[in-house]
Design an enzyme around this catalytic site. Sequence first.
Site, PDB file in Angstrom:
ATOM      1  N   ASP A  67      48.476  55.883  46.232  1.00 25.54           N
ATOM      2  CA  ASP A  67      47.209  56.572  45.993  1.00 25.54           C
ATOM      3  C   ASP A  67      46.860  57.563  47.105  1.00 25.54           C
ATOM      4  O   ASP A  67      47.533  57.613  48.148  1.00 25.54           O
ATOM      5  CB  ASP A  67      46.080  55.543  45.818  1.00 25.54           C
ATOM      6  CG  ASP A  67      46.105  54.432  46.868  1.00 25.54           C
ATOM      7  OD1 ASP A  67      46.777  54.601  47.893  1.00 25.54           O
ATOM      8  OD2 ASP A  67      45.459  53.410  46.644  1.00 25.54           O
ATOM      9  N   ASN A 134      37.737  43.101  46.245  1.00 25.91           N
ATOM     10  CA  ASN A 134      37.309  42.870  44.859  1.00 25.91           C
ATOM     11  C   ASN A 134      38.499  42.737  43.904  1.00 25.91           C
ATOM     12  O   ASN A 134      38.337  42.805  42.695  1.00 25.91           O
ATOM     13  CB  ASN A 134      36.393  44.017  44.397  1.00 25.91           C
ATOM     14  CG  ASN A 134      37.101  45.367  44.422  1.00 25.91           C
ATOM     15  OD1 ASN A 134      38.286  45.449  44.741  1.00 25.91           O
ATOM     16  ND2 ASN A 134      36.389  46.425  44.071  1.00 25.91           N
ATOM     17  N   HIS A 136      41.123  44.821  43.721  1.00 25.22           N
ATOM     18  CA  HIS A 136      41.781  46.052  43.265  1.00 25.22           C
ATOM     19  C   HIS A 136      43.194  46.164  43.835  1.00 25.22           C
ATOM     20  O   HIS A 136      43.492  45.625  44.905  1.00 25.22           O
ATOM     21  CB  HIS A 136      40.935  47.310  43.533  1.00 25.22           C
ATOM     22  CG  HIS A 136      40.872  47.783  44.947  1.00 25.22           C
ATOM     23  ND1 HIS A 136      39.700  48.106  45.590  1.00 25.22           N
ATOM     24  CD2 HIS A 136      41.846  48.036  45.860  1.00 25.22           C
ATOM     25  CE1 HIS A 136      39.952  48.518  46.807  1.00 25.22           C
ATOM     26  NE2 HIS A 136      41.247  48.486  46.999  1.00 25.22           N
ATOM     27  N   GLU A 141      40.101  49.873  40.299  1.00 30.49           N
ATOM     28  CA  GLU A 141      38.951  49.017  40.549  1.00 30.49           C
ATOM     29  C   GLU A 141      38.669  48.124  39.340  1.00 30.49           C
ATOM     30  O   GLU A 141      39.133  48.416  38.229  1.00 30.49           O
ATOM     31  CB  GLU A 141      37.723  49.906  40.817  1.00 30.49           C
ATOM     32  CG  GLU A 141      37.857  50.810  42.038  1.00 30.49           C
ATOM     33  CD  GLU A 141      37.683  50.069  43.367  1.00 30.49           C
ATOM     34  OE1 GLU A 141      37.830  48.828  43.406  1.00 30.49           O
ATOM     35  OE2 GLU A 141      37.413  50.754  44.367  1.00 30.49           O
TER      36      GLU A 141
HETATM   37  C1  GLP Z   1      42.525  50.491  49.917  1.00 33.69           C
HETATM   38  C2  GLP Z   1      43.858  50.881  49.289  1.00 33.69           C
HETATM   39  C3  GLP Z   1      44.607  49.678  48.780  1.00 33.69           C
HETATM   40  C4  GLP Z   1      44.596  48.581  49.821  1.00 33.69           C
HETATM   41  C5  GLP Z   1      43.177  48.118  50.043  1.00 33.69           C
HETATM   42  C6  GLP Z   1      43.058  47.014  51.071  1.00 33.69           C
HETATM   43  O1  GLP Z   1      41.421  50.607  49.104  1.00 33.69           O
HETATM   44  N1  GLP Z   1      43.725  51.819  48.236  1.00 33.69           N
HETATM   45  O2  GLP Z   1      45.933  50.070  48.453  1.00 33.69           O
HETATM   46  O3  GLP Z   1      45.386  47.496  49.393  1.00 33.69           O
HETATM   47  O4  GLP Z   1      42.410  49.212  50.472  1.00 33.69           O
HETATM   48  O5  GLP Z   1      43.010  47.555  52.352  1.00 33.69           O
HETATM   49  P1  GLP Z   1      43.284  46.763  53.673  1.00 33.69           P
HETATM   50  O6  GLP Z   1      44.729  46.522  53.716  1.00 33.69           O
HETATM   51  O7  GLP Z   1      42.826  47.693  54.775  1.00 33.69           O
HETATM   52  O8  GLP Z   1      42.476  45.524  53.604  1.00 33.69           O
END
Ligand code: GLP
Length: 241
Positions: A67, A134, A136, A141
């Site tokens: 993404d 959440n 995702h 989402e």
């Molecule tokens: C973001 C990314 C996800 C990631 C998530 C968790 O929103 N788009 O790909 O898995 O956050 O992030 P973190 O690893 O910093 O907890």
Amino acid sequence: MIVHVFENAAQVARAAAALFTAQILKKPDSVLGLATGSTPIDTYQELIRLHKDGILDFSRVTTFNLDEYVGLPADHEQSYDYFMRQQLFSHINIKSTHLPSGIAPDMTQECRDYEELIKQAGGIDLQLLGIGNNGHIGFNEPADAFPYNTNITSLADSTIKANRRFFTSEDEVPKTAISMGIGTIMEARSILLLAMGEGKADAILQMVEGPITPRLPASILRSHPSVTVLLDKAAASKLSC
Ligand code: GLP
């Protein structure tokens, strides 16, 4: 879905790097799906170390990231493009890397082009995932239905708040992103999801033991034939066994 629980986050990263190593040794021209966020940073450090030690050669590997924020150019310090170069790409001998563009003139076309590029590369062999608080994955989402292909998505309030830490103010956090869809992710031949810390425990509980529902996007992974989940004790703390 195979779930492994490790004592700490460092072990999760080493185990994840071991699975990437096996993948690249078995298939030197592997197509890897990569992720951003705090979760994969230690795994990327391990991969860099394995490369510097002469064990991993990325010269024939192709990567596709999950993404990107809409509106952030590649040179913006909070763009995922910038993140990937800082955290991994500039430290290894990789030549073929892809991220969806957050500033394409026609974002709908960019979604189609990104799907097409993945297909042309032969599909993803191993997709790395983190998980949002959440539930995702990528930036898909909680919703009423699973988005299939690469799509433009509005970030949930909880995601904007969680990602606020990387920006100087909440207003600066982009509110939309371009993300591989759930279908894009599910088409990967193997999937590796990592989660560390207590903050992920609820999402992990729902993913592993709750209903399969687009309200908890990661729950769909239970219907994929090859998913490995690596957790530290804190992220696994709410699982019943
Ligand atoms: C973001 C990314 C996800 C990631 C998530 C968790 O929103 N788009 O790909 O898995 O956050 O992030 P973190 O690893 O910093 O907890």
